[in-house]
Design a protein around this motif. Structure first.
Motif, PDB file in Angstrom:
ATOM      1  N   LYS A  33       0.834  -1.206   0.000  1.00  0.00           N
ATOM      2  CA  LYS A  33       0.000   0.000   0.000  1.00  0.00           C
ATOM      3  C   LYS A  33       0.870   1.257   0.000  1.00  0.00           C
ATOM      4  O   LYS A  33       0.549   2.246  -0.658  1.00  0.00           O
ATOM      5  CB  LYS A  33      -0.952  -0.012   1.208  1.00  0.00           C
ATOM      6  CG  LYS A  33      -1.908   1.152   1.259  1.00  0.00           C
ATOM      7  CD  LYS A  33      -2.957   1.075   0.171  1.00  0.00           C
ATOM      8  CE  LYS A  33      -3.980   2.200   0.387  1.00  0.00           C
ATOM      9  NZ  LYS A  33      -4.957   2.263  -0.690  1.00  0.00           N
ATOM     10  N   GLN A  36       1.990   1.764  -3.584  1.00  0.00           N
ATOM     11  CA  GLN A  36       0.849   2.210  -4.382  1.00  0.00           C
ATOM     12  C   GLN A  36       0.573   3.694  -4.149  1.00  0.00           C
ATOM     13  O   GLN A  36       0.443   4.469  -5.103  1.00  0.00           O
ATOM     14  CB  GLN A  36      -0.386   1.389  -4.017  1.00  0.00           C
ATOM     15  CG  GLN A  36      -1.672   1.858  -4.663  1.00  0.00           C
ATOM     16  CD  GLN A  36      -2.856   1.265  -3.925  1.00  0.00           C
ATOM     17  OE1 GLN A  36      -3.387   1.868  -3.000  1.00  0.00           O
ATOM     18  NE2 GLN A  36      -3.234   0.057  -4.314  1.00  0.00           N
ATOM     19  N   ASN A  40       1.036   6.662  -6.885  1.00  0.00           N
ATOM     20  CA  ASN A  40      -0.187   7.411  -7.207  1.00  0.00           C
ATOM     21  C   ASN A  40       0.022   8.902  -6.959  1.00  0.00           C
ATOM     22  O   ASN A  40      -0.378   9.746  -7.770  1.00  0.00           O
ATOM     23  CB  ASN A  40      -1.376   6.925  -6.374  1.00  0.00           C
ATOM     24  CG  ASN A  40      -1.979   5.631  -6.862  1.00  0.00           C
ATOM     25  OD1 ASN A  40      -1.654   5.125  -7.933  1.00  0.00           O
ATOM     26  ND2 ASN A  40      -2.858   5.069  -6.049  1.00  0.00           N
ATOM     27  N   ARG A  74      -8.846   3.190  -0.180  1.00  0.00           N
ATOM     28  CA  ARG A  74      -9.105   2.993  -1.606  1.00  0.00           C
ATOM     29  C   ARG A  74      -7.854   3.257  -2.431  1.00  0.00           C
ATOM     30  O   ARG A  74      -6.970   3.994  -2.029  1.00  0.00           O
ATOM     31  CB  ARG A  74     -10.231   3.923  -2.053  1.00  0.00           C
ATOM     32  CG  ARG A  74     -11.481   3.699  -1.220  1.00  0.00           C
ATOM     33  CD  ARG A  74     -12.591   4.563  -1.668  1.00  0.00           C
ATOM     34  NE  ARG A  74     -13.624   3.633  -2.130  1.00  0.00           N
ATOM     35  CZ  ARG A  74     -14.597   3.963  -2.924  1.00  0.00           C
ATOM     36  NH1 ARG A  74     -14.701   5.178  -3.379  1.00  0.00           N
ATOM     37  NH2 ARG A  74     -15.497   3.072  -3.284  1.00  0.00           N
ATOM     38  N   ASN A  75      -7.834   2.691  -3.608  1.00  0.00           N
ATOM     39  CA  ASN A  75      -6.744   2.895  -4.553  1.00  0.00           C
ATOM     40  C   ASN A  75      -7.163   3.994  -5.524  1.00  0.00           C
ATOM     41  O   ASN A  75      -7.652   3.719  -6.618  1.00  0.00           O
ATOM     42  CB  ASN A  75      -6.439   1.587  -5.291  1.00  0.00           C
ATOM     43  CG  ASN A  75      -5.310   1.724  -6.283  1.00  0.00           C
ATOM     44  OD1 ASN A  75      -4.709   2.786  -6.430  1.00  0.00           O
ATOM     45  ND2 ASN A  75      -5.015   0.647  -6.983  1.00  0.00           N
ATOM     46  N   ARG A  90      -3.346   7.525 -13.601  1.00  0.00           N
ATOM     47  CA  ARG A  90      -2.811   6.206 -13.251  1.00  0.00           C
ATOM     48  C   ARG A  90      -1.376   6.079 -13.736  1.00  0.00           C
ATOM     49  O   ARG A  90      -1.039   6.508 -14.841  1.00  0.00           O
ATOM     50  CB  ARG A  90      -3.661   5.093 -13.869  1.00  0.00           C
ATOM     51  CG  ARG A  90      -5.133   5.111 -13.475  1.00  0.00           C
ATOM     52  CD  ARG A  90      -5.419   5.193 -11.998  1.00  0.00           C
ATOM     53  NE  ARG A  90      -4.943   4.044 -11.255  1.00  0.00           N
ATOM     54  CZ  ARG A  90      -5.224   3.836  -9.968  1.00  0.00           C
ATOM     55  NH1 ARG A  90      -5.948   4.680  -9.289  1.00  0.00           N
ATOM     56  NH2 ARG A  90      -4.757   2.767  -9.375  1.00  0.00           N
ATOM     57  N   GLU A 100      -4.330  -2.557 -14.458  1.00  0.00           N
ATOM     58  CA  GLU A 100      -5.655  -2.883 -13.943  1.00  0.00           C
ATOM     59  C   GLU A 100      -6.251  -1.628 -13.337  1.00  0.00           C
ATOM     60  O   GLU A 100      -5.553  -0.862 -12.670  1.00  0.00           O
ATOM     61  CB  GLU A 100      -5.564  -3.970 -12.870  1.00  0.00           C
ATOM     62  CG  GLU A 100      -5.252  -5.327 -13.430  1.00  0.00           C
ATOM     63  CD  GLU A 100      -5.271  -6.407 -12.355  1.00  0.00           C
ATOM     64  OE1 GLU A 100      -6.057  -6.300 -11.393  1.00  0.00           O
ATOM     65  OE2 GLU A 100      -4.488  -7.349 -12.508  1.00  0.00           O
ATOM     66  N   PRO A 102      -8.802  -0.216 -10.622  1.00  0.00           N
ATOM     67  CA  PRO A 102      -9.574  -0.656  -9.459  1.00  0.00           C
ATOM     68  C   PRO A 102     -11.041  -0.243  -9.600  1.00  0.00           C
ATOM     69  O   PRO A 102     -11.339   0.795 -10.199  1.00  0.00           O
ATOM     70  CB  PRO A 102      -8.901   0.064  -8.287  1.00  0.00           C
ATOM     71  CG  PRO A 102      -8.110   1.163  -8.878  1.00  0.00           C
ATOM     72  CD  PRO A 102      -7.841   0.815 -10.307  1.00  0.00           C
ATOM     73  N   PRO A 103     -11.970  -1.024  -9.067  1.00  0.00           N
ATOM     74  CA  PRO A 103     -13.403  -0.733  -9.227  1.00  0.00           C
ATOM     75  C   PRO A 103     -13.809   0.627  -8.669  1.00  0.00           C
ATOM     76  O   PRO A 103     -14.758   1.230  -9.153  1.00  0.00           O
ATOM     77  CB  PRO A 103     -14.114  -1.865  -8.479  1.00  0.00           C
ATOM     78  CG  PRO A 103     -13.064  -2.743  -7.930  1.00  0.00           C
ATOM     79  CD  PRO A 103     -11.726  -2.242  -8.325  1.00  0.00           C
ATOM     80  N   GLU A 104     -13.089   1.124  -7.673  1.00  0.00           N
ATOM     81  CA  GLU A 104     -13.464   2.400  -7.064  1.00  0.00           C
ATOM     82  C   GLU A 104     -13.237   3.605  -7.977  1.00  0.00           C
ATOM     83  O   GLU A 104     -13.635   4.716  -7.641  1.00  0.00           O
ATOM     84  CB  GLU A 104     -12.772   2.609  -5.717  1.00  0.00           C
ATOM     85  CG  GLU A 104     -11.275   2.508  -5.740  1.00  0.00           C
ATOM     86  CD  GLU A 104     -10.781   1.173  -5.218  1.00  0.00           C
ATOM     87  OE1 GLU A 104     -11.379   0.123  -5.553  1.00  0.00           O
ATOM     88  OE2 GLU A 104      -9.786   1.159  -4.486  1.00  0.00           O
ATOM     89  N   GLU A 140     -11.770  -3.589 -17.025  1.00  0.00           N
ATOM     90  CA  GLU A 140     -11.021  -3.762 -15.776  1.00  0.00           C
ATOM     91  C   GLU A 140      -9.530  -3.567 -16.018  1.00  0.00           C
ATOM     92  O   GLU A 140      -8.792  -3.230 -15.108  1.00  0.00           O
ATOM     93  CB  GLU A 140     -11.302  -5.132 -15.182  1.00  0.00           C
ATOM     94  CG  GLU A 140     -12.718  -5.263 -14.667  1.00  0.00           C
ATOM     95  CD  GLU A 140     -13.011  -6.638 -14.075  1.00  0.00           C
ATOM     96  OE1 GLU A 140     -12.050  -7.385 -13.767  1.00  0.00           O
ATOM     97  OE2 GLU A 140     -14.196  -6.955 -13.932  1.00  0.00           O
TER      98      GLU A 140
END
Length: 185
Positions: A33, A36, A40, A74-75, A90, A100, A102-104, A140
């Protein structure tokens, strides 16, 4: 910022971005994390500087990626663009051709801008933009060769600005009329 022959843009990542990234990463629970959040943050900061150079107003503080609680759970790598919405920024590592999502980050986004970070993390190459037309149809995975030229981002922002201006022009007379009615009572 430099523009190369193949029309890509390299944007510098200043030490200030690394300072933010280190601070934000230090707040995370584990090494994955931390990495990431660090990457980010670099990408969001770089895109923020790039858009400011293009005279596009941004608001880092209004971005989810700058919010410690949201960043923890969250990412996210979003950048709030004043009066237009949020742009998801990204990172792409040097050896990657796809990432990929992320869904969020499938909702409430103008679209996605991808930046390939160089190994030293001192600069990044803007690879392109993918507008968010329908969240239900977002892949995705996003491949670098699916991206549109960065000019599409500027066109998208212009359309959003025009739409917001038109909406404001339609709404303002209604509020003006109601204000006049209340002041005359």
């Amino acid at each position: 910022m430099t523009i190369t022959d193949n029309d890509t843009m390299n944007i510098p990542i200043p030490m200030e971005a690394h300072d933010y990234a280190q601070n934000f990463a230090a707040q995370q629970p584990d090494s994955e994390k931390k990495t990431q959040v660090y990457l980010n943050t670099l990408v969001v900061y770089a895109v923020d500087n790039f858009l400011k150079m293009m005279d596009i107003k941004t608001d880092l503080e209004a971005s989810d990626s700058w919010n410690p609680a949201i960043r923890f759970y969250r990412n996210v790598a979003d950048l709030a663009i004043v009066a237009r919405g949020k742009l998801e920024c990204r990172f792409v590592l040097p050896e990657q051709d796809k990432i990929e999502l992320p869904p969020e980050v499938f909702e409430d986004r103008i679209g996605y801008i991808l930046v390939r970070l160089e190994e030293s993390l001192q600069s990044g190459e803007i690879l392109g933009f993918l507008p968010m037309d329908d969240p239900e149809e977002m892949p995705e995975e996003l491949e670098v060769d699916e991206l549109e030229h960065i000019e599409v981002l500027f066109e998208c922002l212009q359309r959003l600005e025009s739409a917001n201006s038109a909406f404001s022009a339609e709404v303002d007379p209604v509020f003006s009329r109601r204000s006049e009615e209340h002041t005359s009572e």
